[in-house]
Design an enzyme around this catalytic site. Structure first.
Site, mmCIF file in Angstrom:
data_model
loop_
_atom_site.group_PDB
_atom_site.id
_atom_site.type_symbol
_atom_site.label_atom_id
_atom_site.label_comp_id
_atom_site.label_asym_id
_atom_site.label_seq_id
_atom_site.Cartn_x
_atom_site.Cartn_y
_atom_site.Cartn_z
ATOM 1 C CG ASP A 11 -64.309 15.481 -27.626
ATOM 2 O OD1 ASP A 11 -63.607 14.849 -26.819
ATOM 3 O OD2 ASP A 11 -63.907 15.811 -28.758
ATOM 4 C CG ASP A 104 -60.987 12.053 -25.476
ATOM 5 O OD1 ASP A 104 -61.283 11.299 -26.426
ATOM 6 O OD2 ASP A 104 -60.197 13.008 -25.591
ATOM 7 C CD GLU A 105 -65.164 11.606 -30.535
ATOM 8 O OE1 GLU A 105 -65.775 12.170 -31.453
ATOM 9 O OE2 GLU A 105 -64.023 11.103 -30.691
#
EC number: 2.7.7.7
Length: 403
Positions: A11, A104-105
């Site tokens: 993350d 973003d993960e």
């Protein structure tokens, strides 16, 4: 378990803020909020701002009240997409199977890689590579399943790393507050706490039948997860199916000229993104939200294209058909779907070689100086921040060509 899994959850820390700090080092160490105007919500905030109670999805007015000294940034989704693609490329080139859960993960299945070298060591090297190539801080959790990886990542953010050894899953989860378990939202957490269930350990001791009666079919899954069991597979990353953008206006409007100018700007923005990804669209959808929050959409199938002038003509026709109520408009959105890979093909009836060459030159300039370096005059509305940015880009462009 005959063949234990090795799953890493990654993350990017406060992703939007981290990108802004790469662009402006003066933002380091101070409260930063990325979001819209007073009518919008917080898209992201720095950890310094979170100390004041600011959270993602919080109304901007509330965030300003909680942290009046925060630096507010409207955000640049083109830059965020660019950095997300960069990190995705690093991960794709390094692991056998990965899933992009959000911008973003990420999850990656490293099962079997421990036969050749330590999985923990590989994860450390992957983090170092991502930080080196992107400049962005990232946190990861390595465990036997996706659930443990995500929970562990959240526990050691920001810029952390952790491994939950095989066989310790239940013990690791036991002391954590029940709301830290994925699937447990605010409403469910309140319900469980009213029953005296404050930790995941207590949750894991409740008979599955009782949880099913209390929460329905989700009770069975929650019972398994409370004991550290999660068989959810890492789903291979699937390329996006659409490209879209939308604009919530600072003031509701019924000025058709204003709506048309914003539509031009939006089409040129995602039209450039379409060509940048070497794709064409076969369907244009327009969304309109009135001040009373009534939302209407209309779409039109077209011959595959990536040309702004064709897309603009289609979108303008949709706007004329869609805006049939003389009410104030709150939001305008455009989406391209039915995407196919391939360069734009010249039409014998519509396009000329000069037109194709023009788009190539326009995109070359936009790639070098940004999407706002060239826009149609009809896309520039009355003086605002965007217009000032356009002027700045134009001046930069003039100086660049003089040199």
């Amino acid at each position: 378990m005959d063949n234990p899994r090795h799953i890493i959850h990654m993350d990017l820390d406060s992703f939007f803020v981290s990108v802004e700090r790469l662009k402006n080092s003066k933002l380091m160490g101070i409260p930063v909020i990325v979001g819209g105007g007073d009518r919008g919500v917080v898209a992201a905030c720095s950890y310094e701002a979170r100390k004041f109670g600011v959270r993602s999805a919080m109304p901007m007015r509330q965030a300003r009240f909680l942290c009046p000294d925060a630096t507010i940034i409207s955000g640049d989704h083109e830059d965020y997409s660019k950095y997300s693609r960069l990190v995705t490329e690093v991960i794709a080139s390094s692991v056998p199977l990965y899933e992009k859960a959000s911008i973003d993960e990420f999850y990656a299945d490293l099962t079997g890689m421990d036969r050749y070298f330590g999985t923990a060591m590989f994860c450390k090297e992957l983090k170092t590579k991502i930080v080196k190539e992107s400049g962005l801080p990232i946190t990861y959790g390595l465990a036997s399943n996706k659930l443990l990886g995500k929970v562990a990542t959240n526990e050691v953010k920001p810029n952390g790393q952790i491994e939950v050894p095989l066989g310790t899953e239940r013990a690791y989860l036991a002391p954590l507050a029940v709301e830290k378990m994925p699937m447990v939202g605010q409403k469910t957490a309140t319900l469980l706490k009213d029953m005296g269930v404050s930790t995941i350990k207590i949750l894991s001791e409740i008979p599955p039948e009782m949880l099913i009666r209390l929460l329905g079919k989700n009770g069975s899954t929650l019972s398994r997860r409370a004991r550290g069991v999660d068989d959810t597979p890492v789903i291979p990353y699937i390329e996006q199916k659409s490209i879209s953008t939308e604009d919530t206006f600072s003031c509701d409007t019924m000025d058709l000229d204003f709506l048309q100018s914003r539509l031009v700007r939006m089409i040129e923005k995602i039209g450039f993104e379409l060509r940048h990804q070497k794709k064409m669209t076969g369907c244009v959808t327009l969304k309109l939200r009135y001040a009373d929050f009534n939302t209407v959409t209309k779409q039109c199938r077209i011959a595959y294209t990536a040309s702004d002038h064709t897309l603009l003509e289609t979108a303008a026709a949709l706007l004329r058909k869609l805006y049939d109520r003389r009410l104030l408009v709150r939001l305008l959105g455009v989406r391209f779907t039915d995407l196919v890979t391939g360069a734009h093909q010249i039409s014998l009836f519509d396009d000329t070689q000069e037109m194709i060459s023009l788009y190539q030159q326009i995109d070359s300039i936009k790639s070098q100086f940004g999407p706002l370096s060239l826009i149609r005059a009809s896309g520039v509305d009355k003086p605002d921040k965007d217009r000032q940015r356009v002027k700045q880009r134009a001046l930069q462009l003039q100086r660049a060509y003089k040199t």
